[in-house]
Design a protein around this motif. Structure first.
Motif, PDB file in Angstrom:
ATOM      1  N   SER A  36      44.348  37.447  41.128  1.00  8.11           N
ATOM      2  CA  SER A  36      44.105  38.883  41.056  1.00  8.11           C
ATOM      3  C   SER A  36      44.408  39.421  39.657  1.00  8.11           C
ATOM      4  O   SER A  36      43.639  40.231  39.112  1.00  8.11           O
ATOM      5  CB  SER A  36      44.965  39.605  42.096  1.00  8.11           C
ATOM      6  N   VAL A  88      40.786  41.348  44.734  1.00  5.68           N
ATOM      7  CA  VAL A  88      41.635  41.716  45.878  1.00  5.68           C
ATOM      8  C   VAL A  88      42.335  40.504  46.481  1.00  5.68           C
ATOM      9  O   VAL A  88      42.893  40.594  47.578  1.00  5.68           O
ATOM     10  CB  VAL A  88      40.797  42.440  46.959  1.00  5.68           C
ATOM     11  N   SER A  89      42.300  39.361  45.779  1.00  3.03           N
ATOM     12  CA  SER A  89      42.929  38.146  46.291  1.00  3.03           C
ATOM     13  C   SER A  89      44.436  38.352  46.505  1.00  3.03           C
ATOM     14  O   SER A  89      45.103  39.062  45.750  1.00  3.03           O
ATOM     15  CB  SER A  89      42.702  36.989  45.304  1.00  3.03           C
ATOM     16  N   ARG A  90      44.952  37.702  47.549  1.00  3.68           N
ATOM     17  CA  ARG A  90      46.395  37.769  47.810  1.00  3.68           C
ATOM     18  C   ARG A  90      47.180  36.865  46.869  1.00  3.68           C
ATOM     19  O   ARG A  90      48.411  36.951  46.810  1.00  3.68           O
ATOM     20  CB  ARG A  90      46.669  37.371  49.266  1.00  3.68           C
ATOM     21  N   LYS A 118      48.470  36.358  43.542  1.00  2.33           N
ATOM     22  CA  LYS A 118      48.701  37.310  42.464  1.00  2.33           C
ATOM     23  C   LYS A 118      48.124  36.840  41.135  1.00  2.33           C
ATOM     24  O   LYS A 118      47.606  37.651  40.357  1.00  2.33           O
ATOM     25  CB  LYS A 118      50.209  37.561  42.318  1.00  2.33           C
TER      26      LYS A 118
END
Length: 215
Positions: free
Chosen positions: A47, A40-42, A44
């Motif tokens: 993620s 769920v990391s911002r 990209k």
């Protein structure tokens, strides 16, 4: 071979089965939470990489992953893998189950109403405090049935390490059955697995009851 000797040999193999089970849980449960944060990391790129990892771990057989972890160091770097067997097993099992646990954690966290995050912000909680004090306890309660299913599956998946010629209970049962031309060791192994799974399910049920105050 007498029944007593057979039972003693399989009990010794069962000790190795328990070792793989416990060590896999110790590594995969917290690792699954780290994988979730990556999922769920911002950022990209992170993620995207974690999503591919989860897809590969869930989309390919665990036995194949164990074989890759064991033989890859030799074929890639000519590494001596004589004493590497248990390490390869723990790597393969832990990374595989971490992917499943990450998705279970994600479903549990996403089921928590957003209003609780807003209430925590009004109370002055930081993001870390909100997660540790509000989100995490509820998530553990929500995902416990799914985690229990995976833990029970892990008990049975420990038998897959026979593909690396690791001597645990199932491998011992196969050796005795081949040497004595009898299916009795397989019945004994089945009883061991059933009792182990029953104990695991009973323990997880007790733990779930202790969390009933989160209702």
């Amino acid at each position: 071979m007498s029944f007593g000797v057979m039972l003693r040999q399989m009990t010794a193999g069962f000790g190795q089965t328990c070792l793989i089970f416990v060590m896999t849980l110790i590594f995969s449960l917290p690792l699954g939470l780290l994988v979730y944060f990556g999922r769920v990391s911002r950022i990209k790129l992170i993620s995207w990489i974690v999503k591919i990892y989860i897809s590969v771990m869930r989309g390919t057989p665990l036995m194949l992953q164990l074989l890759v972890w064991y033989f890859a160091p030799y074929y890639l770097w000519q590494m001596n893998i004589g004493g590497y067997k248990l390490t390869a097993i723990l790597l393969g099992c832990s990374l595989n189950y971490a992917a499943y646990f990450a998705e279970i954690y994600r479903s549990g966290i996403e089921s928590i109403p957003k209003g609780q995050y807003e209430a925590a912000a009004l109370l002055g909680y930081s993001r870390q405090q909100t997660f540790l004090r509000i989100v995490l306890p509820q998530m553990v309660k929500n995902v416990l049935p799914s985690v229990t299913n995976e833990v029970i599956t892990l008990v049975k998946d420990t038998s897959l390490v026979y593909s690396l010629s690791y001597i645990e209970m199932f491998a011992v049962a196969k050796q005795i059955a081949a040497a004595q031309t009898t299916v009795v060791p397989f019945f004994i192994a089945g009883v061991f697995y059933y009792i182990f799974n029953y104990a695991v399910a009973w323990g997880m049920e007790l733990f779930e009851k202790k969390l009933n105050y989160y209702r």
